[in-house]
Design a protein around this motif. Structure first.
Motif, PDB file in Angstrom:
ATOM      1  N   LEU A  24       0.317 -10.354   4.027  1.00 22.57           N
ATOM      2  CA  LEU A  24       0.123  -9.694   5.323  1.00 22.57           C
ATOM      3  C   LEU A  24       1.214  -8.660   5.591  1.00 22.57           C
ATOM      4  CD1 LEU A  24      -1.002 -12.638   7.606  1.00 22.57           C
ATOM      5  CD2 LEU A  24      -2.350 -10.651   6.959  1.00 22.57           C
ATOM      6  N   MET A  25       2.444  -8.991   5.242  1.00 24.57           N
ATOM      7  CA  MET A  25       3.543  -8.048   5.440  1.00 24.57           C
ATOM      8  C   MET A  25       3.326  -6.792   4.587  1.00 24.57           C
ATOM      9  SD  MET A  25       7.634  -8.686   5.070  1.00 24.57           S
ATOM     10  CE  MET A  25       7.610  -8.782   3.307  1.00 24.57           C
ATOM     11  N   ALA A  26       2.859  -6.972   3.356  1.00 24.72           N
ATOM     12  CA  ALA A  26       2.604  -5.822   2.485  1.00 24.72           C
ATOM     13  C   ALA A  26       1.465  -4.965   3.045  1.00 24.72           C
ATOM     14  CB  ALA A  26       2.270  -6.306   1.077  1.00 24.72           C
ATOM     15  N   ILE A  27       0.413  -5.595   3.553  1.00 23.39           N
ATOM     16  CA  ILE A  27      -0.713  -4.846   4.113  1.00 23.39           C
ATOM     17  C   ILE A  27      -0.269  -4.045   5.333  1.00 23.39           C
ATOM     18  CG2 ILE A  27      -2.913  -5.100   5.337  1.00 23.39           C
ATOM     19  CD1 ILE A  27      -3.507  -7.458   3.440  1.00 23.39           C
ATOM     20  N   ILE A  28       0.492  -4.645   6.219  1.00 23.10           N
ATOM     21  CA  ILE A  28       0.953  -3.952   7.427  1.00 23.10           C
ATOM     22  C   ILE A  28       1.890  -2.804   7.067  1.00 23.10           C
ATOM     23  CG2 ILE A  28       2.344  -4.236   9.527  1.00 23.10           C
ATOM     24  CD1 ILE A  28       1.092  -7.052   9.753  1.00 23.10           C
ATOM     25  N   THR A  29       2.759  -3.007   6.096  1.00 21.02           N
ATOM     26  CA  THR A  29       3.665  -1.940   5.658  1.00 21.02           C
ATOM     27  C   THR A  29       2.877  -0.781   5.067  1.00 21.02           C
ATOM     28  OG1 THR A  29       5.379  -3.577   5.210  1.00 21.02           O
ATOM     29  CG2 THR A  29       5.644  -1.420   4.196  1.00 21.02           C
ATOM     30  N   LEU A  30       1.875  -1.093   4.257  1.00 20.54           N
ATOM     31  CA  LEU A  30       1.046  -0.055   3.653  1.00 20.54           C
ATOM     32  C   LEU A  30       0.290   0.730   4.724  1.00 20.54           C
ATOM     33  CD1 LEU A  30      -0.045   1.182   1.036  1.00 20.54           C
ATOM     34  CD2 LEU A  30      -1.868  -0.520   1.102  1.00 20.54           C
ATOM     35  N   GLU A  31      -0.264   0.046   5.714  1.00 18.79           N
ATOM     36  CA  GLU A  31      -0.942   0.737   6.803  1.00 18.79           C
ATOM     37  C   GLU A  31       0.026   1.656   7.555  1.00 18.79           C
ATOM     38  OE1 GLU A  31      -2.662  -2.238   9.298  1.00 18.79           O
ATOM     39  OE2 GLU A  31      -4.460  -2.409   8.075  1.00 18.79           O
ATOM     40  N   GLY A  32       1.235   1.189   7.789  1.00 20.44           N
ATOM     41  CA  GLY A  32       2.230   2.017   8.468  1.00 20.44           C
ATOM     42  C   GLY A  32       2.528   3.288   7.703  1.00 20.44           C
ATOM     43  N   LYS A  33       2.660   3.166   6.382  1.00 24.73           N
ATOM     44  CA  LYS A  33       2.938   4.358   5.563  1.00 24.73           C
ATOM     45  C   LYS A  33       1.754   5.313   5.569  1.00 24.73           C
ATOM     46  CE  LYS A  33       6.418   2.266   2.701  1.00 24.73           C
ATOM     47  NZ  LYS A  33       7.006   2.145   1.394  1.00 24.73           N
ATOM     48  N   ILE A  34       0.548   4.776   5.541  1.00 26.38           N
ATOM     49  CA  ILE A  34      -0.640   5.633   5.570  1.00 26.38           C
ATOM     50  C   ILE A  34      -0.712   6.391   6.889  1.00 26.38           C
ATOM     51  CG2 ILE A  34      -3.171   5.589   5.687  1.00 26.38           C
ATOM     52  CD1 ILE A  34      -3.067   3.278   3.641  1.00 26.38           C
TER      53      ILE A  34
END
Length: 120
Positions: A24-34
């Protein structure tokens, strides 16, 4: 009772929970970068579109007319007026102008003060 089986189930559960949290942390970080990249592209396009307009303007632009001072009721400190003006400016992005500051006759406000300051 099989103690070994209980330990394996407990450890598996803990490991699974932490792996899902990391996912979940990786998904949220990836969304933030996008979203940051998308916002950066939009900002670059706006800056690129504004650059020719800024170059076309003459060097000596007219100063912006200041808004008239608001009518302030006696007894209201200048710091309060400044704080109200700053809040209006921040929330309205400069679209709104403060015209007057006066004390209100709000009985609901008095009831709230009485309720929060009443002794037990």
């Amino acid at each position: 009772m099989n103690l070994g089986y209980d330990v394996i189930v407990t450890i598996t559960g803990i490991v699974l929970v932490f792996l899902i949290l990391v996912l979940l942390m990786a998904i949220i970080t990836l969304e933030g970068k996008i979203f940051d990249a998308m916002t950066g592209k939009k900002a670059a396009k706006k800056a690129e579109a504004a650059a020719p307009k800024a170059a076309a303007k003459p060097a000596a632009a007219k100063p912006v007319a200041a808004a008239p001072a608001p009518a302030v009721e006696a007894g209201i400190p200048g710091e309060v007026v400044a704080a109200i003006m700053a809040a209006i400016s921040a929330m309205g992005n400069g679209k709104y102008v403060l015209k007057a500051v006066r004390r209100g006759n709000n009985n609901w406000g008095k009831a709230g003060v009485n309720d929060t300051t009443a002794p037990f």
